[in-house]
Design a protein around this motif. Sequence first.
Motif, PDB file in Angstrom:
ATOM      1  N   ALA A  91     -30.540  57.682  58.301  1.00  0.00           N
ATOM      2  CA  ALA A  91     -31.938  58.115  58.356  1.00  0.00           C
ATOM      3  C   ALA A  91     -32.082  59.591  57.989  1.00  0.00           C
ATOM      4  O   ALA A  91     -32.973  59.953  57.215  1.00  0.00           O
ATOM      5  CB  ALA A  91     -32.519  57.851  59.744  1.00  0.00           C
ATOM      6  N   ILE A  92     -31.204  60.459  58.523  1.00  0.00           N
ATOM      7  CA  ILE A  92     -31.338  61.894  58.242  1.00  0.00           C
ATOM      8  C   ILE A  92     -30.820  62.245  56.851  1.00  0.00           C
ATOM      9  O   ILE A  92     -31.262  63.227  56.250  1.00  0.00           O
ATOM     10  CB  ILE A  92     -30.644  62.762  59.320  1.00  0.00           C
ATOM     11  N   SER A  93     -29.920  61.423  56.313  1.00  0.00           N
ATOM     12  CA  SER A  93     -29.386  61.716  54.980  1.00  0.00           C
ATOM     13  C   SER A  93     -30.441  61.559  53.887  1.00  0.00           C
ATOM     14  O   SER A  93     -30.349  62.213  52.841  1.00  0.00           O
ATOM     15  CB  SER A  93     -28.176  60.830  54.681  1.00  0.00           C
ATOM     16  N   LEU A  94     -31.440  60.735  54.130  1.00  0.00           N
ATOM     17  CA  LEU A  94     -32.504  60.556  53.132  1.00  0.00           C
ATOM     18  C   LEU A  94     -33.338  61.827  52.947  1.00  0.00           C
ATOM     19  O   LEU A  94     -33.467  62.322  51.816  1.00  0.00           O
ATOM     20  CB  LEU A  94     -33.380  59.358  53.482  1.00  0.00           C
ATOM     21  N   PRO A  95     -33.898  62.440  54.022  1.00  0.00           N
ATOM     22  CA  PRO A  95     -34.637  63.692  53.788  1.00  0.00           C
ATOM     23  C   PRO A  95     -33.742  64.831  53.311  1.00  0.00           C
ATOM     24  O   PRO A  95     -34.196  65.699  52.559  1.00  0.00           O
ATOM     25  CB  PRO A  95     -35.276  64.009  55.141  1.00  0.00           C
ATOM     26  N   LEU A  96     -32.473  64.814  53.715  1.00  0.00           N
ATOM     27  CA  LEU A  96     -31.560  65.843  53.202  1.00  0.00           C
ATOM     28  C   LEU A  96     -31.348  65.667  51.700  1.00  0.00           C
ATOM     29  O   LEU A  96     -31.317  66.653  50.956  1.00  0.00           O
ATOM     30  CB  LEU A  96     -30.224  65.791  53.950  1.00  0.00           C
ATOM     31  N   ALA A  97     -31.206  64.430  51.248  1.00  0.00           N
ATOM     32  CA  ALA A  97     -31.054  64.157  49.818  1.00  0.00           C
ATOM     33  C   ALA A  97     -32.307  64.597  49.055  1.00  0.00           C
ATOM     34  O   ALA A  97     -32.205  65.208  47.983  1.00  0.00           O
ATOM     35  CB  ALA A  97     -30.777  62.676  49.584  1.00  0.00           C
ATOM     36  N   VAL A  98     -33.473  64.307  49.612  1.00  0.00           N
ATOM     37  CA  VAL A  98     -34.732  64.712  48.970  1.00  0.00           C
ATOM     38  C   VAL A  98     -34.810  66.238  48.893  1.00  0.00           C
ATOM     39  O   VAL A  98     -35.201  66.809  47.864  1.00  0.00           O
ATOM     40  CB  VAL A  98     -35.949  64.125  49.718  1.00  0.00           C
ATOM     41  N   THR A  99     -34.418  66.920  49.978  1.00  0.00           N
ATOM     42  CA  THR A  99     -34.428  68.384  50.000  1.00  0.00           C
ATOM     43  C   THR A  99     -33.528  68.941  48.902  1.00  0.00           C
ATOM     44  O   THR A  99     -33.892  69.886  48.196  1.00  0.00           O
ATOM     45  CB  THR A  99     -33.969  68.906  51.384  1.00  0.00           C
ATOM     46  N   MET A 100     -32.353  68.349  48.732  1.00  0.00           N
ATOM     47  CA  MET A 100     -31.428  68.809  47.695  1.00  0.00           C
ATOM     48  C   MET A 100     -31.968  68.518  46.296  1.00  0.00           C
ATOM     49  O   MET A 100     -31.802  69.319  45.375  1.00  0.00           O
ATOM     50  CB  MET A 100     -30.054  68.176  47.873  1.00  0.00           C
ATOM     51  N   LEU A 101     -32.626  67.387  46.141  1.00  0.00           N
ATOM     52  CA  LEU A 101     -33.226  67.048  44.847  1.00  0.00           C
ATOM     53  C   LEU A 101     -34.343  68.036  44.494  1.00  0.00           C
ATOM     54  O   LEU A 101     -34.419  68.530  43.363  1.00  0.00           O
ATOM     55  CB  LEU A 101     -33.760  65.618  44.881  1.00  0.00           C
ATOM     56  N   VAL A 102     -35.188  68.351  45.471  1.00  0.00           N
ATOM     57  CA  VAL A 102     -36.266  69.323  45.249  1.00  0.00           C
ATOM     58  C   VAL A 102     -35.674  70.691  44.928  1.00  0.00           C
ATOM     59  O   VAL A 102     -36.138  71.382  44.006  1.00  0.00           O
ATOM     60  CB  VAL A 102     -37.208  69.395  46.478  1.00  0.00           C
ATOM     61  N   THR A 169     -24.234  68.252  44.025  1.00  0.00           N
ATOM     62  CA  THR A 169     -23.084  67.756  44.795  1.00  0.00           C
ATOM     63  C   THR A 169     -23.513  67.320  46.192  1.00  0.00           C
ATOM     64  O   THR A 169     -23.129  66.246  46.668  1.00  0.00           O
ATOM     65  CB  THR A 169     -21.996  68.842  44.882  1.00  0.00           C
ATOM     66  N   TYR A 170     -24.327  68.142  46.852  1.00  0.00           N
ATOM     67  CA  TYR A 170     -24.792  67.789  48.198  1.00  0.00           C
ATOM     68  C   TYR A 170     -25.698  66.557  48.153  1.00  0.00           C
ATOM     69  O   TYR A 170     -25.683  65.729  49.065  1.00  0.00           O
ATOM     70  CB  TYR A 170     -25.527  68.963  48.844  1.00  0.00           C
ATOM     71  N   PHE A 171     -26.494  66.437  47.094  1.00  0.00           N
ATOM     72  CA  PHE A 171     -27.342  65.262  46.905  1.00  0.00           C
ATOM     73  C   PHE A 171     -26.484  63.998  46.837  1.00  0.00           C
ATOM     74  O   PHE A 171     -26.760  63.002  47.513  1.00  0.00           O
ATOM     75  CB  PHE A 171     -28.180  65.428  45.638  1.00  0.00           C
ATOM     76  N   VAL A 172     -25.435  64.037  46.030  1.00  0.00           N
ATOM     77  CA  VAL A 172     -24.544  62.877  45.896  1.00  0.00           C
ATOM     78  C   VAL A 172     -23.864  62.562  47.225  1.00  0.00           C
ATOM     79  O   VAL A 172     -23.726  61.394  47.609  1.00  0.00           O
ATOM     80  CB  VAL A 172     -23.504  63.124  44.775  1.00  0.00           C
ATOM     81  N   MET A 173     -23.465  63.584  47.957  1.00  0.00           N
ATOM     82  CA  MET A 173     -22.824  63.368  49.259  1.00  0.00           C
ATOM     83  C   MET A 173     -23.797  62.720  50.245  1.00  0.00           C
ATOM     84  O   MET A 173     -23.405  61.836  51.028  1.00  0.00           O
ATOM     85  CB  MET A 173     -22.281  64.686  49.805  1.00  0.00           C
ATOM     86  N   CYS A 174     -25.051  63.135  50.204  1.00  0.00           N
ATOM     87  CA  CYS A 174     -26.064  62.513  51.070  1.00  0.00           C
ATOM     88  C   CYS A 174     -26.283  61.050  50.684  1.00  0.00           C
ATOM     89  O   CYS A 174     -26.422  60.190  51.562  1.00  0.00           O
ATOM     90  CB  CYS A 174     -27.377  63.288  50.994  1.00  0.00           C
TER      91      CYS A 174
END
Length: 199
Positions: A91-102, A169-174
């Motif tokens: 659940a938390i990895s999704l907003p973290l991935a979005v944050t990294m994408l932005v 890289t962080y996006f892919v990890m998320c």
Amino acid sequence: MVAQLTASYRKLGQTLSHLDGIPSLLIRLYLIPVFWMAGSNKLMHFEDTVAWFGNPDWGLGLPLPWLMAALATGAELAGAVLLALGLGTRAISLPLAVTMLVAAVTVHWENGWQAIADAGAPFANDAVLAAPEKLERARSILQEYGNYDWLTSSGNFVVLNNGIEFAATYFVMCLALIALGGGRYVSVDYWVSKKLGTQ
């Protein structure tokens, strides 16, 4: 012979399956300080963060800058804590991935791929190709006017390029954590699922 190798390979896979939580744990441990430092820095300088998010001239020009800054800060701080526990990992990895994408698109995109300017690396853009001359000039100034040995005692000087490399890289990890979850045996998620009988 082939059947025996296949059987041995399957047995090895079954044996190693009990360690399948380790990759998730290692990804979580890698990302915890990344998100904690990013979120803490935004929180400590929150008004500056809001100004940078909103200003179209020298900042990102994002809409609703206070809300965007609060969401990014909250996702990073909560993300670090939840990743440390392995609680709500997917659940938390999704907003973290979005944050990294932005971040990759709004902050780093125009700088290309590389985070650190290395003219000999693939994907070097014009700014990266100009870095060696700038670095050599900085070195000569520091050697002439500074204590160069002391200044370089912790490592060599580099020119930052601020490209999308780290954010990507962080996006892919998320994304990997969204697929893998917190990890067998090494996350609160696993033990809650086991207790609820869903594991």
